[in-house]
Design an enzyme around this catalytic site. Structure first.
Site, PDB file in Angstrom:
ATOM      1  CG  HIS A   1      -0.271  -0.047   2.596  1.00 41.67           C
ATOM      2  ND1 HIS A   1      -0.585   1.355   3.162  1.00 41.67           N
ATOM      3  CD2 HIS A   1      -0.488  -1.049   3.118  1.00 41.67           C
ATOM      4  CE1 HIS A   1       0.377   0.562   3.997  1.00 41.67           C
ATOM      5  NE2 HIS A   1       0.582  -0.745   4.593  1.00 41.67           N
TER       6      HIS A   1
ATOM      7  CG  ASP B   1       2.732  -0.368   7.850  1.00 46.26           C
ATOM      8  OD1 ASP B   1       1.632  -0.946   6.673  1.00 46.26           O
ATOM      9  OD2 ASP B   1       2.488   0.833   8.879  1.00 46.26           O
TER      10      ASP B   1
ATOM     11  CD  GLU C   1      -3.563  -1.367   4.959  1.00 48.33           C
ATOM     12  OE1 GLU C   1      -3.787  -2.578   5.318  1.00 48.33           O
ATOM     13  OE2 GLU C   1      -2.745  -0.722   6.006  1.00 48.33           O
ATOM     14  CD  GLU C   2      -1.226   1.953   7.480  1.00 43.23           C
ATOM     15  OE1 GLU C   2      -1.990   0.509   8.445  1.00 43.23           O
ATOM     16  OE2 GLU C   2      -0.441   1.031   7.764  1.00 43.23           O
TER      17      GLU C   2
ATOM     18  CG  ASP D   1       1.175  -3.637   4.877  1.00 44.36           C
ATOM     19  OD1 ASP D   1       1.607  -3.090   5.157  1.00 44.36           O
ATOM     20  OD2 ASP D   1       0.026  -3.899   5.187  1.00 44.36           O
TER      21      ASP D   1
ATOM     22  CG  HIS E   1       0.414   1.850  12.756  1.00 39.42           C
ATOM     23  ND1 HIS E   1      -1.351   1.138  12.829  1.00 39.42           N
ATOM     24  CD2 HIS E   1       0.353   1.116  11.376  1.00 39.42           C
ATOM     25  CE1 HIS E   1      -1.078   0.345  12.370  1.00 39.42           C
ATOM     26  NE2 HIS E   1      -0.583   0.226  11.418  1.00 39.42           N
TER      27      HIS E   1
END
Lengths: 458, 458
Positions: free
Chosen positions: A272, A284, A317-318, A343, A414
């Site tokens: 992504h 990520d 995506e997130e 991912d 994240h």
């Protein structure tokens, strides 16, 4: 040595000749990929020149333009953007402060889809739930008007499985707290590090529940709050002004390596393009789009494959997997035979698993042969894909999981710390080698790769 | 084994009898201290119940009250606060943003004593100096109106010596940039980690130079800026609203273990009570006051020592060493014979060095004997103390340095990450054991510990 040579000979004898030739090609391509620089180049470029790229923002649009330029320059065909609309969530002010004799600030980050605590900070006592189950079991009158804190602690695992288990506190905790009348909710970050950088991530609200302010404390701040709670009641002042900002545009970027036999179906790979807004999304998931693109490019440069390889850099995506859903809807009429994503960072692939239709099972044996020299063993479970390829897999498409080590993934996941320096170039190359070998075997496999009947597959 | 026993016997024979007995006492006290819990208790309590305690703020005043209560409860005598006035510096807004096609935020933290960029953000091009020397050598017209960035990179060292060397960019860089007309200055953090937490720390301005906005980029952000600078000119929007906020009160907290022979002089030990405002100051320097206090308490509990041991929790070290200066001035009339501080975290002591007058040199040999089982060897240099004991040492007082490993100290130093979880309880205990052994030897040493003539000592 003798035993290994004998086994290799037996394995070779068991393969039909075209498949054997492919395995040899795959091995050569795999070894060449161990010197890959393209995945680093893509990861470095995207994270440096674009930086963070939160879904449906101007930054994510810049990232799509960057992707089109890069994929076109690399020689991919049919490079284009497919846009879609989605709700935009944005972070705002996020502060938390202990009141009283131990007055001090705590580091928090709002969770994706968090509501707001309102225009002014709220002040309320903390109610502590050591685990998610404790929050679930709590009577509403123990929660009402309070700031919920959930302690819930995960540890590093190679397969990352504790993320699913402990991540429930983030995904579902705020909704439960809101239902019980909480003023706000703070959770211990779903992470494994010891830094003052909280881990954001998406949370969900059931229909009719009014979102409340929901944020993660960094792990040291969660420890601090728990030490204070051991000493007595804790009152906090919290402000979170995050919220939904109407509808906005995101999109998927698509690029093909056209196959010689269109009837043989499409093999989809990707990652992504969007990231959270705190870091630059290196692990990520810049590395995921980079690894899969570099592998596809290597197959393209080695001569036209039988099957079309499609690279997708998914948007959004997130915040809820919007890109994967949009792709599956837009491409429902095309024959996909395999779909897989990268991912989970850029550390070594250590395991592979498959979900293949009956007639295509020999492909898994050839994969085992060609992946083994990279230190990759065959796992015992069935491949399951991920958020982006999930919707297309659910239509009955096969999948191969190349599983990366998650031992340090949740140190950075994240957080603001998801930056380029967390990528180990050697492990990144091993990923490219694994994906190149996988594509070499699957794109040219003589077997028909049929649909997976519901509830079947290995 | 035979050789070791022989050497031990020879060493024992060389000691006068009272000194030998002391070494045995010191060894017993040392070994008991390896089970110490007090240093952890103090470090945990101060960092949890007070949190950050920037010099001359309300939080530092709370820390002094906490210290008086704790030191009194532990049984120390003459526990009191000695206040002093000093200029208060406070952090404000601190933001940095890349403008143009690669628009993105960068993580910065203002340096202590930083000036302000004014009420509105400034926008200017970056001028890049890879090293501090490059900034020094630059003509003023290359700097005027620009945002200076100094790349200057340190690496981890056990003795921490690169901090002094590379730290010049932080201590003196802003003054040079201001002199040459820079709009603001950003430096690569003086640190060794890979996290998005910039390292603050003090900078100084020469008389007549108007302070400019001065901040540190986190190490990943410094890397990011350098990657962007490689691609072409970079324009930044920067706002730093830090500055001086008038005069305010700080103070030292003092506690004694009275000696049986007041004429034998005072042995001063301590660390600093204040911290930077970003973390909770666990390694800098709650652990230092905790280690020295726990060691002094052990000597006190073992029976009255010959010399008075004085524990000082210095105020306002970080922002300019105000506490050490105030102490030396207030106590100039007392006879200090040794003064030492712990202000380099809580990792293992690996080396000791001394500066002792001629007649007291046998003390160093006894220290070598008693510290050796803790893995501490004698270094080759002369002890130099630190910021807090510097002013008293400069009056001709001896000093013993117990040097801690600095290999990970600059991962956390002056960042939000300086929190309790960075303290290893086992290494903290080794520190207490080393300080206990040192105090046992020195507080009861039969030798007179005279003044150190200027320019002498070992």
């Amino acid at each position: 040595m003798t035993k290994r040579i004998l086994l290799a000979a037996v394995a070779a004898l068991a393969l039909p000749l075209p498949a054997l030739a492919q395995t040899h090609d795959a091995a050569a391509l795999r070894d060449a990929a161990l010197k890959d620089d393209l995945a680093w180049d893509i990861t470095e470029g995207l994270t440096t020149e674009v930086g963070q790229r939160l879904a449906a923002t101007e930054a994510e649009a810049r990232a799509r333009a960057w992707a089109v330029k890069k994929l076109t320059a690399l020689g991919f065909r049919n490079v284009h953007i497919e846009t879609f609309k989605m709700p935009l969530w944005e972070r705002g002010i996020e502060t938390a402060e202990v009141l009283g004799a131990s007055s001090q600030k705590l580091a928090i980050a709002a969770l994706g889809n968090s509501g707001s605590t309102g225009p002014k900070p709220i002040e309320a006592e903390v109610v502590f739930f050591p685990t998610f189950a404790d929050l679930q079991a709590a009577p509403a009158d123990a929660v009402k008007g309070k700031i919920v804190y959930v302690g819930n602690t995960m540890t590093p695992t190679q397969d990352g499985s504790q993320y699913g288990y402990f991540g429930a506190a983030r995904r579902a905790g705020p909704n439960i707290a809101a239902t019980k009348g909480a003023a706000a909710i703070l959770i211990r970050s779903i992470g494994t590090d010891h830094h003052r950088n909280p881990h954001t991530g998406v949370t969900s609200w059931t229909q009719g529940v009014k979102p409340i302010g929901a944020a993660a404390l960094s792990l040291p701040d969660a420890d601090q709050l728990e030490r204070l709670l051991k000493r007595g009641p804790v009152k906090l002042r919290v402000q979170i002004t995050a919220g939904m900002k109407g509808e906005a545009e995101s999109g998927n970027v698509i690029a093909d390596v056209p196959g010689s036999d269109p009837s043989a179906g499409i093999i989809l790979v990707g990652g992504h393009l969007d990231s959270w807004d705190l870091g630059t999304g290196a692990i990520d998931d810049a590395s995921g789009v980079a690894i899969t693109t570099a592998a596809a490019k290597r197959i393209m440069d080695a001569g036209q494959p039988k099957r079309t390889i499609r690279v997708v850099w998914f948007g959004a995506e997130e915040v809820g997997g919007f890109g994967g859903t949009a792709y599956a809807k837009a491409h429902a009429n095309e024959r996909h035979v395999l779909a897989q994503e990268s991912d989970f960072g850029a550390d070594r692939v250590w395991k592979f698993e498959v979900n293949l239709p009956e007639g295509a099972k020999p492909i898994a044996d050839r994969l085992a042969t060609v992946l083994s020299p990279l230190g990759i063993s065959r796992g015992r479970s069935t491949a399951h894909g991920g958020t982006d390829v999930g919707p297309i897999i659910n239509t009955g498409v096969g999948v191969i999981d190349l599983s990366q080590s998650g031992l340090r993934y949740f140190d950075y996941h994240h957080t603001p710390d998801d930056t380029l320096d967390k990528i180990d170039p050697e492990q990144l190359r091993q990923n490219v080698a694994a994906w190149t070998a996988m594509l070499a075997v699957t794109a040219n496999a003589p077997e028909d790769i049929g649909p997976i009947p519901k509830g079947e597959g290995e």
